[in-house]
Design a protein around this motif. Sequence first.
Motif, short mmCIF file in Angstrom:
data_model
loop_
_atom_site.label_atom_id
_atom_site.label_comp_id
_atom_site.label_asym_id
_atom_site.label_seq_id
_atom_site.Cartn_x
_atom_site.Cartn_y
_atom_site.Cartn_z
N PHE A 231 0.82 -1.21 0.00
CA PHE A 231 0.00 0.00 0.00
C PHE A 231 0.86 1.26 0.00
O PHE A 231 1.84 1.36 0.73
CB PHE A 231 -0.90 0.00 1.24
CG PHE A 231 -1.74 1.24 1.41
CD1 PHE A 231 -2.70 1.57 0.48
CD2 PHE A 231 -1.57 2.07 2.52
CE1 PHE A 231 -3.49 2.71 0.63
CE2 PHE A 231 -2.35 3.20 2.68
CZ PHE A 231 -3.32 3.53 1.75
N ALA A 232 0.45 2.21 -0.83
CA ALA A 232 1.04 3.55 -0.81
C ALA A 232 -0.07 4.58 -0.93
O ALA A 232 -1.03 4.39 -1.68
CB ALA A 232 2.04 3.74 -1.95
N ASP A 233 0.05 5.65 -0.16
CA ASP A 233 -0.84 6.79 -0.33
C ASP A 233 0.02 8.05 -0.38
O ASP A 233 1.24 7.97 -0.43
CB ASP A 233 -1.89 6.84 0.78
CG ASP A 233 -1.28 6.93 2.19
OD1 ASP A 233 -0.09 7.29 2.31
OD2 ASP A 233 -1.99 6.63 3.17
N TYR A 234 -0.63 9.18 -0.38
CA TYR A 234 0.09 10.45 -0.40
C TYR A 234 -0.01 11.15 0.96
O TYR A 234 -0.06 12.37 1.03
CB TYR A 234 -0.45 11.35 -1.51
CG TYR A 234 0.08 10.99 -2.90
CD1 TYR A 234 1.12 11.71 -3.47
CD2 TYR A 234 -0.45 9.92 -3.62
CE1 TYR A 234 1.62 11.39 -4.73
CE2 TYR A 234 0.03 9.58 -4.87
CZ TYR A 234 1.07 10.33 -5.42
OH TYR A 234 1.56 10.00 -6.68
N GLY A 235 -0.03 10.33 2.01
CA GLY A 235 -0.13 10.90 3.35
C GLY A 235 -1.43 11.64 3.52
O GLY A 235 -2.50 11.13 3.15
N ILE A 236 -1.36 12.85 4.04
CA ILE A 236 -2.57 13.64 4.26
C ILE A 236 -2.62 14.84 3.32
O ILE A 236 -3.30 15.83 3.60
CB ILE A 236 -2.69 14.09 5.73
CG1 ILE A 236 -1.53 15.00 6.13
CG2 ILE A 236 -2.77 12.89 6.66
CD1 ILE A 236 -1.75 15.71 7.46
N THR A 237 -1.89 14.74 2.19
CA THR A 237 -1.91 15.83 1.23
C THR A 237 -2.33 15.32 -0.14
O THR A 237 -2.37 14.12 -0.40
CB THR A 237 -0.53 16.51 1.11
OG1 THR A 237 0.43 15.58 0.60
CG2 THR A 237 -0.06 17.03 2.46
#
Length: 340
Positions: A231-237
Amino acid sequence: MAGYYPILKGRKAEFRALDHIADELVPHILPIFDVPPSDQGPIKAASAFSQRAQESIPRDMAIAVDVRHLPEPTTGIRRPLQDIADDLHRWGIPALPVAHLHDTPAQLADVRDAAAPYGGVIRLPADHTEPDAAETGARLSHVLSATELHPEDCILILDVAEVSSDRDLTSAEPLVRKHLAWARRHPWKTVVVAAGAMPANISHVPAHTATPLRRRDFDLWKRLQEHDIQFADYGITCPRMSSGARGPAPNIRYTHHDAWWAYRGTRDGNGNIGIYDICKALVSADHWPAAGRHLSWGDEQIVLRAAGHAGTGVATDWIAWGTSHHLAYVTAQLGLTTTA
Protein backbone atom coordinates in the motif's frame (compact mmCIF):
# COMPACT_ATOMS: atom_id res chain seq x y z
CA MET A 1 10.93 -5.54 4.30
CA ALA A 2 8.70 -2.47 4.50
CA GLY A 3 4.96 -2.86 4.11
CA TYR A 4 3.90 0.77 3.74
CA TYR A 5 5.26 3.15 1.10
CA PRO A 6 3.85 6.65 1.70
CA ILE A 7 4.58 9.16 -1.04
CA LEU A 8 5.54 12.34 0.77
CA LYS A 9 6.51 15.79 -0.36
CA GLY A 10 10.04 16.61 0.73
CA ARG A 11 9.02 19.61 2.79
CA LYS A 12 9.51 20.70 6.38
CA ALA A 13 6.23 19.25 7.66
CA GLU A 14 6.77 15.74 6.37
CA PHE A 15 10.38 15.65 7.51
CA ARG A 16 9.37 16.89 10.95
CA ALA A 17 6.90 14.03 11.25
CA LEU A 18 9.60 11.50 10.32
CA ASP A 19 12.06 13.10 12.70
CA HIS A 20 9.74 12.08 15.55
CA ILE A 21 8.65 8.66 14.30
CA ALA A 22 8.68 5.79 16.80
CA ASP A 23 11.55 3.34 16.42
CA GLU A 24 9.18 0.39 16.01
CA LEU A 25 7.73 1.94 12.84
CA VAL A 26 11.06 2.46 11.06
CA PRO A 27 11.47 -1.03 9.48
CA HIS A 28 7.86 -1.04 8.24
CA ILE A 29 7.85 2.26 6.33
CA LEU A 30 9.77 3.21 3.20
CA PRO A 31 8.87 6.81 2.33
CA ILE A 32 8.99 7.82 -1.31
CA PHE A 33 9.88 11.50 -1.50
CA ASP A 34 8.83 13.81 -4.29
CA VAL A 35 11.52 16.49 -4.17
CA PRO A 36 9.82 19.91 -4.37
CA PRO A 37 11.11 22.47 -6.87
CA SER A 38 12.73 25.73 -5.84
CA ASP A 39 12.73 29.19 -7.37
CA GLN A 40 16.51 29.00 -7.04
CA GLY A 41 16.79 26.07 -9.42
CA PRO A 42 17.16 22.28 -9.28
CA ILE A 43 20.59 22.15 -7.62
CA LYS A 44 19.45 24.37 -4.75
CA ALA A 45 16.27 22.29 -4.44
CA ALA A 46 18.37 19.13 -4.21
CA SER A 47 20.64 20.67 -1.60
CA ALA A 48 17.68 21.77 0.54
CA PHE A 49 16.19 18.28 0.33
CA SER A 50 19.46 16.61 1.32
CA GLN A 51 19.87 18.88 4.32
CA ARG A 52 16.37 18.17 5.59
CA ALA A 53 16.90 14.45 5.09
CA GLN A 54 20.16 14.49 7.02
CA GLU A 55 18.51 16.29 9.92
CA SER A 56 15.33 14.20 10.04
CA ILE A 57 15.53 10.67 8.60
CA PRO A 58 15.72 8.13 11.45
CA ARG A 59 18.64 5.79 11.67
CA ASP A 60 18.17 2.61 9.59
CA MET A 61 15.25 4.03 7.59
CA ALA A 62 15.57 3.65 3.83
CA ILE A 63 13.91 6.19 1.55
CA ALA A 64 13.23 6.55 -2.17
CA VAL A 65 13.92 9.82 -4.00
CA ASP A 66 12.02 11.09 -7.04
CA VAL A 67 13.22 14.28 -8.74
CA ARG A 68 10.51 14.31 -11.43
CA HIS A 69 9.31 17.78 -10.38
CA LEU A 70 12.74 19.34 -10.83
CA PRO A 71 13.70 20.86 -14.19
CA GLU A 72 16.85 19.65 -15.87
CA PRO A 73 19.89 21.82 -15.05
CA THR A 74 20.81 24.15 -17.91
CA THR A 75 24.31 25.02 -16.71
CA GLY A 76 27.19 23.26 -15.01
CA ILE A 77 27.84 19.55 -14.59
CA ARG A 78 26.02 18.89 -11.32
CA ARG A 79 22.85 16.79 -11.37
CA PRO A 80 20.11 16.92 -8.67
CA LEU A 81 19.69 13.17 -8.18
CA GLN A 82 23.43 12.58 -8.16
CA ASP A 83 23.92 15.30 -5.55
CA ILE A 84 21.20 13.87 -3.31
CA ALA A 85 22.47 10.30 -3.68
CA ASP A 86 26.04 11.35 -2.89
CA ASP A 87 24.94 13.33 0.16
CA LEU A 88 22.72 10.60 1.59
CA HIS A 89 25.30 7.88 0.95
CA ARG A 90 27.91 9.93 2.79
CA TRP A 91 25.54 10.31 5.74
CA GLY A 92 24.61 6.62 5.81
CA ILE A 93 20.99 7.05 4.66
CA PRO A 94 19.94 4.26 2.28
CA ALA A 95 18.34 5.93 -0.75
CA LEU A 96 16.67 4.29 -3.75
CA PRO A 97 16.41 6.43 -6.90
CA VAL A 98 13.09 6.51 -8.77
CA ALA A 99 13.00 5.94 -12.53
CA HIS A 100 10.20 6.57 -15.02
CA LEU A 101 9.58 5.01 -18.41
CA HIS A 102 9.98 8.35 -20.21
CA ASP A 103 13.14 9.53 -18.44
CA THR A 104 15.88 10.97 -20.62
CA PRO A 105 19.21 9.18 -21.11
CA ALA A 106 20.84 11.61 -18.66
CA GLN A 107 18.17 10.96 -16.04
CA LEU A 108 18.50 7.19 -16.44
CA ALA A 109 22.27 7.50 -16.07
CA ASP A 110 21.67 9.35 -12.79
CA VAL A 111 19.45 6.49 -11.60
CA ARG A 112 22.07 3.93 -12.64
CA ASP A 113 24.79 5.66 -10.63
CA ALA A 114 22.56 6.17 -7.58
CA ALA A 115 21.04 2.68 -7.58
CA ALA A 116 24.24 0.69 -7.18
CA PRO A 117 24.13 0.16 -3.38
CA TYR A 118 20.41 -0.41 -2.76
CA GLY A 119 18.47 -1.01 -5.99
CA GLY A 120 15.80 1.28 -7.37
CA VAL A 121 12.15 2.11 -7.83
CA ILE A 122 10.24 2.01 -11.12
CA ARG A 123 7.23 4.34 -11.00
CA LEU A 124 4.57 3.80 -13.66
CA PRO A 125 1.41 5.87 -14.13
CA ALA A 126 -1.72 3.73 -13.88
CA ASP A 127 -4.37 6.42 -13.92
CA HIS A 128 -5.73 6.98 -17.42
CA THR A 129 -5.23 4.21 -19.96
CA GLU A 130 -4.81 0.48 -20.15
CA PRO A 131 -1.20 -0.68 -20.38
CA ASP A 132 0.08 -1.33 -23.88
CA ALA A 133 2.00 -4.51 -23.14
CA ALA A 134 4.34 -4.24 -26.13
CA GLU A 135 5.14 -0.53 -25.74
CA THR A 136 5.42 -0.67 -21.94
CA GLY A 137 7.57 -3.78 -22.14
CA ALA A 138 9.91 -2.15 -24.65
CA ARG A 139 10.26 0.99 -22.59
CA LEU A 140 10.81 -1.03 -19.43
CA SER A 141 13.55 -3.06 -21.13
CA HIS A 142 15.23 0.20 -22.14
CA VAL A 143 14.99 1.60 -18.60
CA LEU A 144 16.36 -1.58 -17.02
CA SER A 145 19.20 -1.75 -19.51
CA ALA A 146 20.13 1.92 -19.12
CA THR A 147 20.03 1.77 -15.32
CA GLU A 148 21.64 -1.69 -15.11
CA LEU A 149 18.81 -2.78 -12.81
CA HIS A 150 16.91 -6.07 -12.72
CA PRO A 151 13.23 -6.39 -11.73
CA GLU A 152 14.16 -8.38 -8.62
CA ASP A 153 16.20 -5.36 -7.48
CA CYS A 154 13.29 -2.97 -7.96
CA ILE A 155 10.13 -1.85 -6.23
CA LEU A 156 7.40 -1.33 -8.84
CA ILE A 157 4.96 1.45 -8.07
CA LEU A 158 1.73 1.60 -10.03
CA ASP A 159 0.70 5.19 -9.40
CA VAL A 160 -2.98 5.95 -9.83
CA ALA A 161 -2.46 9.50 -8.53
CA GLU A 162 -5.78 11.18 -7.66
CA VAL A 163 -8.94 9.26 -6.81
CA SER A 164 -11.01 12.23 -5.77
CA SER A 165 -14.48 10.83 -6.44
CA ASP A 166 -16.40 7.57 -6.47
CA ARG A 167 -16.27 7.75 -10.25
CA ASP A 168 -12.47 7.92 -10.13
CA LEU A 169 -12.39 4.93 -7.81
CA THR A 170 -14.70 2.88 -10.01
CA SER A 171 -12.73 3.63 -13.17
CA ALA A 172 -9.34 3.10 -11.50
CA GLU A 173 -9.95 -0.44 -10.25
CA PRO A 174 -10.15 -2.27 -13.63
CA LEU A 175 -7.21 -0.27 -15.00
CA VAL A 176 -5.04 -1.18 -12.05
CA ARG A 177 -6.02 -4.84 -12.37
CA LYS A 178 -4.79 -4.82 -15.96
CA HIS A 179 -1.54 -3.15 -14.92
CA LEU A 180 -1.11 -5.79 -12.23
CA ALA A 181 -1.65 -8.55 -14.79
CA TRP A 182 1.14 -7.00 -16.88
CA ALA A 183 3.37 -6.58 -13.81
CA ARG A 184 3.22 -10.31 -13.05
CA ARG A 185 5.39 -10.94 -16.09
CA HIS A 186 8.41 -9.83 -14.08
CA PRO A 187 9.85 -10.95 -10.71
CA TRP A 188 9.65 -7.58 -8.93
CA LYS A 189 11.06 -7.20 -5.45
CA THR A 190 7.62 -5.93 -4.48
CA VAL A 191 4.63 -4.33 -6.21
CA VAL A 192 2.97 -1.25 -4.72
CA VAL A 193 -0.28 0.45 -5.71
CA ALA A 194 -0.30 4.16 -4.92
CA ALA A 195 -3.17 6.62 -4.94
CA GLY A 196 -4.23 9.79 -3.18
CA ALA A 197 -7.68 11.07 -2.25
CA MET A 198 -7.04 14.21 -0.19
CA PRO A 199 -8.32 17.38 -1.93
CA ALA A 200 -5.82 20.05 -2.90
CA ASN A 201 -7.18 22.12 0.00
CA ILE A 202 -9.97 21.79 2.53
CA SER A 203 -11.37 25.32 2.26
CA HIS A 204 -14.70 23.77 1.21
CA VAL A 205 -15.03 21.96 4.54
CA PRO A 206 -17.52 23.63 6.91
CA ALA A 207 -15.81 25.53 9.71
CA HIS A 208 -16.15 24.39 13.33
CA THR A 209 -17.47 20.97 12.27
CA ALA A 210 -15.62 17.66 12.05
CA THR A 211 -16.15 16.51 8.46
CA PRO A 212 -15.16 13.03 7.18
CA LEU A 213 -13.31 12.89 3.87
CA ARG A 214 -13.30 9.40 2.41
CA ARG A 215 -9.93 7.67 1.96
CA ARG A 216 -10.62 6.32 -1.50
CA ASP A 217 -6.92 5.48 -1.85
CA PHE A 218 -7.34 2.95 0.95
CA ASP A 219 -10.64 1.75 -0.56
CA LEU A 220 -8.83 1.02 -3.83
CA TRP A 221 -6.08 -0.97 -2.13
CA LYS A 222 -8.63 -3.06 -0.20
CA ARG A 223 -10.38 -3.96 -3.44
CA LEU A 224 -7.09 -5.26 -4.86
CA GLN A 225 -5.72 -7.13 -1.86
CA GLU A 226 -5.97 -10.55 -3.48
CA HIS A 227 -3.07 -9.53 -5.72
CA ASP A 228 -0.63 -9.48 -2.78
CA ILE A 229 0.32 -5.84 -3.28
CA GLN A 230 1.70 -3.27 -0.88
CA PHE A 231 0.00 0.00 0.00
CA ALA A 232 1.04 3.55 -0.81
CA ASP A 233 -0.84 6.79 -0.33
CA TYR A 234 0.09 10.45 -0.40
CA GLY A 235 -0.13 10.90 3.35
CA ILE A 236 -2.57 13.64 4.26
CA THR A 237 -1.91 15.83 1.23
CA CYS A 238 -3.02 15.93 -2.39
CA PRO A 239 -0.94 14.04 -4.97
CA ARG A 240 -0.33 17.23 -6.91
CA MET A 241 2.79 19.22 -6.14
CA SER A 242 1.54 22.66 -5.19
CA SER A 243 2.97 25.62 -3.36
CA GLY A 244 0.28 25.34 -0.67
CA ALA A 245 -2.07 28.02 0.61
CA ARG A 246 -0.44 30.98 2.28
CA GLY A 247 -1.47 31.29 5.90
CA PRO A 248 -4.51 28.97 5.85
CA ALA A 249 -7.01 29.05 8.68
CA PRO A 250 -6.21 26.62 11.51
CA ASN A 251 -6.95 23.06 10.43
CA ILE A 252 -6.13 19.42 11.13
CA ARG A 253 -6.58 16.35 8.94
CA TYR A 254 -6.93 13.32 11.19
CA THR A 255 -6.89 9.73 9.92
CA HIS A 256 -9.33 7.19 11.35
CA HIS A 257 -10.65 4.01 9.74
CA ASP A 258 -11.71 4.80 6.16
CA ALA A 259 -11.73 8.58 6.44
CA TRP A 260 -9.78 11.67 7.30
CA TRP A 261 -11.63 13.84 9.77
CA ALA A 262 -11.14 17.40 8.61
CA TYR A 263 -11.29 20.17 11.19
CA ARG A 264 -11.15 23.77 10.03
CA GLY A 265 -11.34 27.01 11.93
CA THR A 266 -11.78 30.51 10.57
CA ARG A 267 -9.73 33.66 10.30
CA ASP A 268 -11.29 35.99 12.84
CA GLY A 269 -8.49 38.40 13.64
CA ASN A 270 -7.11 36.24 16.45
CA GLY A 271 -4.31 34.62 14.48
CA ASN A 272 -4.13 30.85 14.87
CA ILE A 273 -5.78 30.64 18.28
CA GLY A 274 -8.57 28.55 16.75
CA ILE A 275 -6.26 25.53 16.74
CA TYR A 276 -6.88 25.19 20.48
CA ASP A 277 -10.62 24.67 19.97
CA ILE A 278 -9.93 22.25 17.13
CA CYS A 279 -7.63 20.16 19.31
CA LYS A 280 -10.11 20.20 22.21
CA ALA A 281 -12.86 18.94 19.91
CA LEU A 282 -10.61 16.27 18.45
CA VAL A 283 -9.45 14.71 21.72
CA SER A 284 -13.07 14.36 22.86
CA ALA A 285 -14.34 12.92 19.55
CA ASP A 286 -15.30 9.29 18.96
CA HIS A 287 -12.46 8.95 16.45
CA TRP A 288 -9.80 9.88 19.01
CA PRO A 289 -7.82 6.63 19.48
CA ALA A 290 -7.70 4.62 22.67
CA ALA A 291 -3.91 5.06 22.72
CA GLY A 292 -4.45 8.80 22.78
CA ARG A 293 -1.29 10.87 23.06
CA HIS A 294 0.81 7.70 23.05
CA LEU A 295 -0.08 6.75 19.48
CA SER A 296 2.36 9.22 17.90
CA TRP A 297 4.33 12.40 18.41
CA GLY A 298 1.62 14.22 16.46
CA ASP A 299 -1.08 13.03 18.84
CA GLU A 300 1.01 14.25 21.76
CA GLN A 301 1.23 17.69 20.14
CA ILE A 302 -2.55 17.77 19.70
CA VAL A 303 -3.08 16.90 23.37
CA LEU A 304 -0.75 19.71 24.41
CA ARG A 305 -2.76 22.25 22.38
CA ALA A 306 -6.05 20.88 23.67
CA ALA A 307 -4.79 21.71 27.15
CA GLY A 308 -3.41 25.08 26.03
CA HIS A 309 0.09 24.08 27.10
CA ALA A 310 1.94 24.96 23.88
CA GLY A 311 1.89 27.50 21.08
CA THR A 312 -0.60 27.45 18.23
CA GLY A 313 1.90 26.56 15.54
CA VAL A 314 1.43 27.29 11.85
CA ALA A 315 0.34 25.29 8.79
CA THR A 316 3.66 23.40 8.64
CA ASP A 317 3.13 22.23 12.23
CA TRP A 318 -0.46 21.15 11.64
CA ILE A 319 0.56 19.07 8.62
CA ALA A 320 3.45 17.59 10.64
CA TRP A 321 1.12 16.55 13.48
CA GLY A 322 -1.41 15.02 11.09
CA THR A 323 1.29 13.24 9.10
CA SER A 324 2.85 11.84 12.27
CA HIS A 325 -0.50 10.43 13.35
CA HIS A 326 -1.25 9.15 9.85
CA LEU A 327 2.00 7.20 9.55
CA ALA A 328 1.52 5.53 12.93
CA TYR A 329 -2.17 4.82 12.36
CA VAL A 330 -1.81 3.39 8.85
CA THR A 331 1.13 1.20 9.84
CA ALA A 332 -1.06 -0.35 12.54
CA GLN A 333 -4.08 -0.47 10.23
CA LEU A 334 -2.04 -2.55 7.78
CA GLY A 335 -1.21 -4.99 10.58
CA LEU A 336 2.47 -4.08 10.61
CA THR A 337 2.43 -2.89 14.24
CA THR A 338 0.05 -3.03 17.16
CA THR A 339 0.45 0.61 18.16
CA ALA A 340 -3.16 1.61 17.54
